[in-house]
Design a protein around this motif. Structure first.
Motif, PDB file in Angstrom:
ATOM      1  N   ARG A 155     -69.433  62.118  29.046  1.00  0.00           N
ATOM      2  CA  ARG A 155     -68.095  62.211  29.596  1.00  0.00           C
ATOM      3  C   ARG A 155     -67.134  62.712  28.510  1.00  0.00           C
ATOM      4  NH1 ARG A 155     -64.281  59.404  32.739  1.00  0.00           N
ATOM      5  NH2 ARG A 155     -62.505  60.815  32.580  1.00  0.00           N
ATOM      6  N   GLY A 156     -66.295  63.703  28.829  1.00  0.00           N
ATOM      7  CA  GLY A 156     -65.344  64.219  27.853  1.00  0.00           C
ATOM      8  C   GLY A 156     -64.425  63.123  27.346  1.00  0.00           C
ATOM      9  N   ILE A 157     -64.173  63.127  26.021  1.00  0.00           N
ATOM     10  CA  ILE A 157     -63.264  62.129  25.452  1.00  0.00           C
ATOM     11  C   ILE A 157     -61.976  62.846  25.098  1.00  0.00           C
ATOM     12  CG2 ILE A 157     -62.907  60.461  23.610  1.00  0.00           C
ATOM     13  CD1 ILE A 157     -65.892  60.158  23.387  1.00  0.00           C
ATOM     14  N   VAL A 158     -60.919  62.514  25.815  1.00  0.00           N
ATOM     15  CA  VAL A 158     -59.673  63.270  25.693  1.00  0.00           C
ATOM     16  C   VAL A 158     -59.082  63.152  24.293  1.00  0.00           C
ATOM     17  CG1 VAL A 158     -57.352  63.578  26.607  1.00  0.00           C
ATOM     18  CG2 VAL A 158     -59.234  63.013  28.148  1.00  0.00           C
ATOM     19  N   ASP A 159     -59.159  61.939  23.696  1.00  0.00           N
ATOM     20  CA  ASP A 159     -58.472  61.753  22.415  1.00  0.00           C
ATOM     21  C   ASP A 159     -59.155  62.472  21.252  1.00  0.00           C
ATOM     22  OD1 ASP A 159     -60.642  60.213  21.927  1.00  0.00           O
ATOM     23  OD2 ASP A 159     -59.587  58.306  21.838  1.00  0.00           O
ATOM     24  N   ASP A 160     -60.255  63.181  21.544  1.00  0.00           N
ATOM     25  CA  ASP A 160     -60.900  63.985  20.511  1.00  0.00           C
ATOM     26  C   ASP A 160     -60.230  65.343  20.366  1.00  0.00           C
ATOM     27  OD1 ASP A 160     -62.735  62.464  19.344  1.00  0.00           O
ATOM     28  OD2 ASP A 160     -64.489  63.500  20.139  1.00  0.00           O
ATOM     29  N   GLY A 161     -59.261  65.618  21.217  1.00  0.00           N
ATOM     30  CA  GLY A 161     -58.653  66.944  21.208  1.00  0.00           C
ATOM     31  C   GLY A 161     -59.601  67.931  21.868  1.00  0.00           C
ATOM     32  N   PRO A 162     -59.284  69.217  21.801  1.00  0.00           N
ATOM     33  CA  PRO A 162     -60.136  70.205  22.462  1.00  0.00           C
ATOM     34  C   PRO A 162     -61.486  70.304  21.763  1.00  0.00           C
ATOM     35  CG  PRO A 162     -58.405  71.294  21.201  1.00  0.00           C
ATOM     36  CD  PRO A 162     -58.152  69.826  21.094  1.00  0.00           C
ATOM     37  N   LEU A 163     -62.540  69.869  22.448  1.00  0.00           N
ATOM     38  CA  LEU A 163     -63.878  69.889  21.856  1.00  0.00           C
ATOM     39  C   LEU A 163     -64.504  71.273  22.012  1.00  0.00           C
ATOM     40  CD1 LEU A 163     -65.386  66.523  23.141  1.00  0.00           C
ATOM     41  CD2 LEU A 163     -64.796  67.090  20.794  1.00  0.00           C
ATOM     42  N   PRO A 164     -65.336  71.661  21.053  1.00  0.00           N
ATOM     43  CA  PRO A 164     -66.033  72.948  21.187  1.00  0.00           C
ATOM     44  C   PRO A 164     -67.200  72.821  22.162  1.00  0.00           C
ATOM     45  CG  PRO A 164     -66.692  71.879  19.146  1.00  0.00           C
ATOM     46  CD  PRO A 164     -65.701  70.960  19.820  1.00  0.00           C
ATOM     47  N   TYR A 165     -66.879  72.680  23.446  1.00  0.00           N
ATOM     48  CA  TYR A 165     -67.927  72.514  24.445  1.00  0.00           C
ATOM     49  C   TYR A 165     -68.827  73.733  24.472  1.00  0.00           C
ATOM     50  CZ  TYR A 165     -65.206  68.589  26.061  1.00  0.00           C
ATOM     51  OH  TYR A 165     -64.537  67.414  26.128  1.00  0.00           O
ATOM     52  N   VAL A 166     -70.016  73.506  24.953  1.00  0.00           N
ATOM     53  CA  VAL A 166     -71.038  74.551  24.917  1.00  0.00           C
ATOM     54  C   VAL A 166     -70.545  75.856  25.518  1.00  0.00           C
ATOM     55  CG1 VAL A 166     -73.239  75.245  25.908  1.00  0.00           C
ATOM     56  CG2 VAL A 166     -72.993  73.012  24.890  1.00  0.00           C
ATOM     57  N   HIS A 167     -69.906  75.783  26.687  1.00  0.00           N
ATOM     58  CA  HIS A 167     -69.546  77.041  27.335  1.00  0.00           C
ATOM     59  C   HIS A 167     -68.511  77.798  26.515  1.00  0.00           C
ATOM     60  CE1 HIS A 167     -65.703  75.625  29.154  1.00  0.00           C
ATOM     61  NE2 HIS A 167     -66.304  74.467  29.097  1.00  0.00           N
ATOM     62  N   SER A 168     -67.676  77.064  25.775  1.00  0.00           N
ATOM     63  CA  SER A 168     -66.697  77.743  24.930  1.00  0.00           C
ATOM     64  C   SER A 168     -67.399  78.415  23.756  1.00  0.00           C
ATOM     65  CB  SER A 168     -65.675  76.742  24.395  1.00  0.00           C
ATOM     66  OG  SER A 168     -65.278  75.868  25.412  1.00  0.00           O
ATOM     67  N   ILE A 169     -68.396  77.703  23.198  1.00  0.00           N
ATOM     68  CA  ILE A 169     -69.173  78.283  22.098  1.00  0.00           C
ATOM     69  C   ILE A 169     -69.860  79.554  22.570  1.00  0.00           C
ATOM     70  CG2 ILE A 169     -71.180  77.946  20.599  1.00  0.00           C
ATOM     71  CD1 ILE A 169     -70.611  74.936  20.729  1.00  0.00           C
ATOM     72  N   LEU A 170     -70.495  79.445  23.745  1.00  0.00           N
ATOM     73  CA  LEU A 170     -71.232  80.592  24.261  1.00  0.00           C
ATOM     74  C   LEU A 170     -70.282  81.741  24.559  1.00  0.00           C
ATOM     75  CD1 LEU A 170     -73.790  78.809  26.590  1.00  0.00           C
ATOM     76  CD2 LEU A 170     -74.169  79.768  24.322  1.00  0.00           C
ATOM     77  N   GLU A 171     -69.122  81.383  25.104  1.00  0.00           N
ATOM     78  CA  GLU A 171     -68.106  82.389  25.420  1.00  0.00           C
ATOM     79  C   GLU A 171     -67.701  83.120  24.137  1.00  0.00           C
ATOM     80  OE1 GLU A 171     -65.466  84.500  27.864  1.00  0.00           O
ATOM     81  OE2 GLU A 171     -67.301  83.361  28.175  1.00  0.00           O
ATOM     82  N   ALA A 172     -67.484  82.337  23.075  1.00  0.00           N
ATOM     83  CA  ALA A 172     -67.080  82.920  21.795  1.00  0.00           C
ATOM     84  C   ALA A 172     -68.166  83.849  21.264  1.00  0.00           C
ATOM     85  CB  ALA A 172     -66.798  81.799  20.791  1.00  0.00           C
ATOM     86  N   ARG A 173     -69.442  83.387  21.387  1.00  0.00           N
ATOM     87  CA  ARG A 173     -70.564  84.206  20.921  1.00  0.00           C
ATOM     88  C   ARG A 173     -70.640  85.510  21.706  1.00  0.00           C
ATOM     89  NH1 ARG A 173     -75.264  79.864  20.983  1.00  0.00           N
ATOM     90  NH2 ARG A 173     -74.630  78.604  19.221  1.00  0.00           N
ATOM     91  N   ARG A 174     -70.445  85.374  23.041  1.00  0.00           N
ATOM     92  CA  ARG A 174     -70.542  86.530  23.921  1.00  0.00           C
ATOM     93  C   ARG A 174     -69.485  87.560  23.522  1.00  0.00           C
ATOM     94  NH1 ARG A 174     -68.683  88.353  28.509  1.00  0.00           N
ATOM     95  NH2 ARG A 174     -67.067  86.761  28.611  1.00  0.00           N
ATOM     96  N   LYS A 175     -68.263  87.060  23.308  1.00  0.00           N
ATOM     97  CA  LYS A 175     -67.162  87.956  22.935  1.00  0.00           C
ATOM     98  C   LYS A 175     -67.464  88.646  21.607  1.00  0.00           C
ATOM     99  CE  LYS A 175     -63.250  86.009  25.430  1.00  0.00           C
ATOM    100  NZ  LYS A 175     -62.488  84.758  25.442  1.00  0.00           N
ATOM    101  N   LYS A 176     -68.050  87.857  20.688  1.00  0.00           N
ATOM    102  CA  LYS A 176     -68.347  88.369  19.355  1.00  0.00           C
ATOM    103  C   LYS A 176     -69.361  89.516  19.428  1.00  0.00           C
ATOM    104  CE  LYS A 176     -69.069  86.120  14.870  1.00  0.00           C
ATOM    105  NZ  LYS A 176     -69.558  84.879  14.270  1.00  0.00           N
ATOM    106  N   THR A 177     -70.382  89.326  20.290  1.00  0.00           N
ATOM    107  CA  THR A 177     -71.439  90.338  20.348  1.00  0.00           C
ATOM    108  C   THR A 177     -71.027  91.539  21.188  1.00  0.00           C
ATOM    109  OG1 THR A 177     -72.429  89.109  22.163  1.00  0.00           O
ATOM    110  CG2 THR A 177     -73.366  88.751  19.982  1.00  0.00           C
ATOM    111  N   THR A 178     -70.146  91.315  22.171  1.00  0.00           N
ATOM    112  CA  THR A 178     -69.769  92.441  23.030  1.00  0.00           C
ATOM    113  C   THR A 178     -68.512  93.137  22.533  1.00  0.00           C
ATOM    114  OG1 THR A 178     -68.525  90.964  24.473  1.00  0.00           O
ATOM    115  CG2 THR A 178     -70.786  91.449  25.123  1.00  0.00           C
ATOM    116  N   GLY A 179     -67.657  92.390  21.817  1.00  0.00           N
ATOM    117  CA  GLY A 179     -66.354  92.956  21.450  1.00  0.00           C
ATOM    118  C   GLY A 179     -66.375  93.633  20.098  1.00  0.00           C
TER     119      GLY A 179
END
Lengths: 323, 323
Positions: A299-323
């Motif tokens: 379960r997401g823990i709000v007080d951790d601030g914005p966590l680097p969730y998997v889909h965000s990591i993957l999104e970042a990787r995708r952008k890095k390789t395509t952009g």
């Protein structure tokens, strides 16, 4: 415990830090002693649980005849028992099939086998019950519930090859080494042609004795996904049909399962109150094992601030390789 | 596709409902035809994916010599390819090791093996890539986070046999056929002597290439438990130490892992806002496969009313058997 001179006991081996390489200790310092020992015995590596590992597939061991292997294995077992080893493991090539029957006569059974190798094992410690760990017990299936927030509909398919052809979410078995989110994205695309994005785990199921799992158990995860494309290109070799179905229609459809109806309830809750309330989200961690990473879901823990969730990591990787 | 008279094609077999027994179709009606066929071929069963299954361990097949098996396997493969079979599976006993090498020469590899049997397979359909499913890909570990609400402490242990000896939750590998809650209860009791009750899943982790998993992946579940007893009887063969540790102390302890600290955060959230907000709870369902049940885990849905969650079911069973 009797012990021949110059042979280190398992405990001595473990205490000898110079010998410690990862999880096994190679008996290289004993090579001369072992090979010149009379009678000769099989050479191997010792693990930290007092297990002896013989790799007959390493290309170093000689090509044993059935008769010679029978003799050397008998002598080796005799020595290993005296030395206090708790277990013995032997790895064979496909061409060493005849030696497998010899090992069986000496009390070995299969631990596992795949592709070109088989591993047999034997528990030697008569004073305690076998603690040999079993090989992998579960297959993992992953389904993706792709939710179109705008139309309040989800992507469903009907399987081929099924006695009960129900409307369900696209999905399939995880390939070895694949993360849950990767399996979901791949299977949805293969079956329906829809590209999608992973957000979290809605539910999972554990089932034993599942047919077609070769006697193993099944863990089946249902993921919350959103669509990146909408056009349907059903793979007719794998599925009979696919469509975007209204959530209300799916919930009351006569040809669907209890698990699908339950997922619909969760999706409706997610659409109403936010999906963070119903899903486990994933985050990548560095393992204590060098170079290994793992994904932890909870379960997401709000007080951790914005966590680097998997889909965000993957999104970042995708952008890095395509952009 | 050429087809010999009196041999049913895979499709005909599937359409012949009298032949359909569960998931495989026994070629009993063809026995005479097959055994009197010239050249003779191996007898087997056909599955719905056009796979041919030969069970050399069924006690019915003759004891083949290496030479005879080489001949009949070659002739059989020739026929199965003509008949349009997509795959062939052969099961061997430990004493048939020599035949494994023969099968390997004919293109077979290991699919899996355990205890007294090995299964080899071969993909025959040259027009499409292999769709042979892989054997179980995951081992499953289960840890129990036993929370004493009164003292705000949790039960922790330190492993033996570890390079990094950290304070962590008791747990271990699931045995085949065991539900997650059963593994948690068993492992906690075995390692610490504490009896506990299962309530839900706090988190899980997927990790690949884990050492000691024989090349397989690992799924590790952390369960939310409450104690039924408090006295500690550590199993010193498995663990170095165990204790009830204050949550705050564990969270800031230098000798603990990221995963443990994350669980502490979730437990603190649960203690503050209720555990239904942080766990996936389990419910038993009837499978579409006769006599099979499964447990499905997800966020509790309040509008379903009081669900028969696993721990309530178990509690009821326990009362029934003890009362």
């Amino acid at each position: 415990m009797k012990r021949q001179l110059h042979i280190l006991s398992p405990v001595q081996l473990l205490n000898n830090s110079a010998l410690f390489k990862g999880h096994r200790v190679k008996l290289t310092v004993n090579n001369v002693c072992l090979t010149s020992s009379n009678p000769p015995i099989l050479e191997g590596e010792c693990d930290k649980y007092q297990g002896m590992h013989i790799d007959l597939a390493d290309g170093v061991h000689e090509d044993f005849s059935v008769e010679k292997f029978d003799l050397i294995l008998g002598d080796s077992l005799c020595r290993w028992k005296k030395e206090g080893f708790a277990s013995v493991w032997i790895r064979f090539t496909l061409q060493q099939g005849a030696l497998i029957s010899v090992a069986a006569n000496h009390g070995f059974v299969y631990h596992h086998a795949e592709n070109k190798h088989a591993v047999m094992c034997q528990w030697l410690d008569m004073d305690s019950p076998s603690r040999l760990p079993q090989f992998a017990t579960h297959q993992v299936g992953v389904a993706g519930c792709v939710v179109d927030h705008e139309s309040k509909s989800v992507l469903v398919i009907r399987d081929k090859h099924k006695r009960y052809s129900l409307w369900k979410f696209p999905g399939g078995l995880a390939e070895l080494g694949e993360d849950l989110n990767q399996t979901a994205v791949r299977e949805i695309y293969e079956e329906t042609g829809v590209k999608s994005e992973f957000h979290g785990i809605l539910a999972f199921r554990q089932q034993h004795d599942q047919p077609s799992a070769y006697g193993r158990s099944d863990l089946y995860f249902v993921c919350y996904m959103t669509p990146l494309t909408f056009d349907l290109k059903p793979c007719l070799r794998e599925i009979e049909a696919c469509m975007w179905m209204d959530l209300e229609e799916l919930e009351s459809h006569p040809q669907t399962s209890a698990i699908t109806r339950r997922i619909v309830k969760l999706v409706k809750k997610g659409l109403g109150e936010g999906f963070n309330d119903v899903t486990f989200v994933g985050q990548e961690f560095q393992s204590i094992y060098k170079d290994l990473k793992y994904v932890m879901y909870h379960r997401g823990i709000v007080d951790d601030g914005p966590l680097p969730y998997v889909h965000s990591i993957l999104e970042a990787r995708r952008k890095k390789t395509t952009g």
